[in-house]
Structures are given as structure tokens and as C-alpha cells.
Motif scaffolding. Structure first.
Motif, PDB file in Angstrom:
ATOM      1  N   LEU A  10      44.719  41.021  43.540  1.00  0.00           N
ATOM      2  CA  LEU A  10      43.867  40.082  42.822  1.00  0.00           C
ATOM      3  C   LEU A  10      44.653  38.797  42.639  1.00  0.00           C
ATOM      4  O   LEU A  10      45.706  38.789  41.984  1.00  0.00           O
ATOM      5  N   GLN A  19      38.923  33.854  36.904  1.00  0.00           N
ATOM      6  CA  GLN A  19      38.664  35.102  36.181  1.00  0.00           C
ATOM      7  C   GLN A  19      37.775  35.993  37.043  1.00  0.00           C
ATOM      8  O   GLN A  19      36.808  35.528  37.657  1.00  0.00           O
ATOM      9  N   LEU A  20      38.118  37.281  37.085  1.00  0.00           N
ATOM     10  CA  LEU A  20      37.253  38.279  37.687  1.00  0.00           C
ATOM     11  C   LEU A  20      36.502  38.978  36.560  1.00  0.00           C
ATOM     12  O   LEU A  20      37.120  39.540  35.645  1.00  0.00           O
ATOM     13  N   LEU A  22      40.850  38.967  33.653  1.00  0.00           N
ATOM     14  CA  LEU A  22      39.898  39.991  34.087  1.00  0.00           C
ATOM     15  C   LEU A  22      39.209  40.564  32.862  1.00  0.00           C
ATOM     16  O   LEU A  22      39.864  40.837  31.846  1.00  0.00           O
TER      17      LEU A  22
END
Length: 288
Positions: A87, A98-99, A130
Motif C-alpha cells: 500500500l 487514504q485507502l 487507512l
């Protein structure tokens, strides 16, 4: 149905799409900018998935996941996500990637974070990289930008978020609680203290100057002090050496040497005056 990206160039879903099959990113990259209702997206080890849009299905990522396409963005997964690849998150002065996983997220693999566009870090900053309905596991590897001034990173795995935090910097202060010593036996005292992040060991290098020589006019003082984890103060006793010389009063200046793992409270120096014996002082005053 199945869509497979197996080429070198990017496959771009520029707007909302009604494809509801399986998306396989074998090689190259796929960028999602709108809504993509694929049931499952699998990113193979040689593939890259990025964008600022929304995947309506689940994500299995053995390759790279990059929110944004060279700019700060939020990338959303509606269902669950399993991250065993990398990531990649960018931080810059305007914000950070941001995930966002609306279902559960299972972590593994690598979290790789870079700072761009001259971002200057400060103690107390935090970055939520995240979010998920629930998070299990941790990243096996975490790669973070270098910090100066004694600041340190902390990776906080919360039940529904992963937050990167920058600690307050370590600051070192040098003082002289007892700034007078004498050859008659009166000792002086130097104190090295630290504040900020104190839960790790720290070594602080020291130097000495002045007309009183370390190891000659005073008993040898160390060129560094070591703090144990949790320790905040270290004292150094300054013991004058009785040498039968008529030197008059002398000054020992101690100073903290600059380092990348701590800041220094100005001026970073302290002085202890070394007095002669009364007889040697009288000789110095009258005869030089």
C-alpha cells in the motif's frame, strides 16, 4: 465476465462503469476514477491498482495499491479488502492519501509512505492512512520518511483505522545547578536533561572548552552521557584538581554537540567556575 489488464500501459476507468465481473490486474496498472461495480478485483504481484474512485466489490491485493494518480486522493473499497502486497501512501502539505474500506480489512505486506512537495514534519502531526469497518493483522513491513530533530514515528493500529503519528521532538538541555567548584574540595554540578520522547535510550555527545582543561584542572568528565529508556536526567560531578599552581579562577565550559536524534535548548552550554586554593589565589593575585 472477466477483464484482465496484462499490458504495460494503464487501463483507466475514467467514469462510472457497469462492469460487474472480475477485474484481474496481472501486469501494468489500472486506475479507477469513478464507480466500478466489479464483484472482485485481484491485483497480482506485478500489477498496480490506483485512482480516486470507488470499487464496489472486494479487493485482493498481492501487488501495489496507490490511492491517487500522482496527486493526493482517497480510494474507496465498498466490500472487504485483503492487502498482502504494498500500500503506497503519499503525504504532502495539502493532505495525504487514504485507502477507505467500508467492509473489513486484513493487513499484511508493506506500507510504503513518502513525503512530497517539501512537507515539513512537526511533533504532534498524525495521518490516518487507512480506515475500515474492522481491521485485523498488521503490515509486515513499514517504510516511512526520515524524521530529524529527535522526532519518531508511531504506527497506531486502531480497531477501525491505521494512523501514523509523529512524536514530539527530543530536546536536550544542559545546565549547571552548582556553577562553582574549588580546589579545596567543593564540587560543582552539570546536569543534562531531556524532554519529549523519553521511552527509548539516547546518547548525547558533550564537548568542553574554557581555560580550565577537562582531565587536567578537573577530574576527567565523559565525552557523552547515555540515557536509559525512561530516564530524563543525568548529573555530572565537576571535581577540581588541586595542583599547587597559582592560576587564579578558571572557567570550564561544557556544551552539547549537535546530533540528528535530538534538539538542543539554547544556548546548549553551561559554565562552572573553578576556584584556586586560598594560598594559590593569594600568590596569583600578588605575584601573578
Amino acid at each position: 465476465g472477466l477483464i484482465e489488464q496484462a499490458g504495460a500501459g494503464p487501463l483507466i476507468f475514467a467514469a462510472s462503469n457497469d462492469f460487474a465481473g472480475t477485474l484481474l490486474v496481472s501486469t501494468g496498472s489500472v486506475n479507477v476514477r469513478g464507480w466500478l461495480p466489479a464483484i472482485t478485483t485481484h491485483v497480482a504481484a506485478a500489477g498496480t491498482l490506483g485512482g480516486s474512485g470507488t470499487l464496489a466489490g472486494a479487493l485482493v491485493a498481492d501487488g501495489r495499491v496507490q490511492p491517487g494518480e500522482g496527486s493526493i486522493a482517497q480510494f474507496t473499497i465498498v466490500n472487504w479488502a485483503m492487502l498482502s502486497g504494498t500500500l503506497e501512501i503519499s503525504l504532502d502539505p495539502t493532505g495525504h492519501d487514504q485507502l477507505r474500506v467500508l467492509g473489513d480489512a486484513t493487513l499484511g505486506g508493506t506500507l510504503a509512505v513518502t513525503a512530497t512537495n517539501g512537507l515539513a514534519f512537526a511533533g504532534g502531526q498524525s495521518f490516518t492512512v487507512l480506515t475500515a469497518a474492522a481491521i485485523s493483522g498488521t503490515f509486515t513491513n513499514v517504510v516511512l520518511p526520515a524524521l530529524g530533530g529527535g522526532m519518531a514515528w508511531a504506527v497506531d493500529y486502531q480497531p477501525a483505522a491505521v494512523v501514523l503519528a509523529v512524536s514530539e521532538p527530543v530536546t536536550v538541555t544542559l545546565s549547571a545547578p552548582d556553577a562553582a567548584a574549588a580546589e579545596t574540595g567543593d564540587a560543582g554540578l552539570l546536569r543534562v536533561s531531556r524532554s519529549g520522547l523519553t521511552n527509548a535510550p539516547l546518547t548525547v555527545a558533550l564537548g568542553y572548552a574554557g581555560d580550565a582543561s577537562n582531565g587536567v584542572d578537573v577530574a576527567l568528565l565523559p565525552d557523552s552521557v547515555a540515557f536509559a529508556a525512561g530516564q530524563t536526567v543525568t548529573d555530572l560531578v565537576v571535581t577540581a584538581v588541586a595542583d599547587a599552581l597559582s592560576e587564579g579562577a578558571e572557567l570550564l565550559q561544557a556544551f552539547v554537540l549537535p546530533a540528528t536524534n535530538h534538539l538542543i535548548t539554547p544556548p546548549g552550554t553551561a559554565v562552572v567556575a573553578i576556584a584556586d586554593t586560598p594560598v594559590d589565589d593569594w600568590r596569583h593575585n600578588w605575584f601573578g
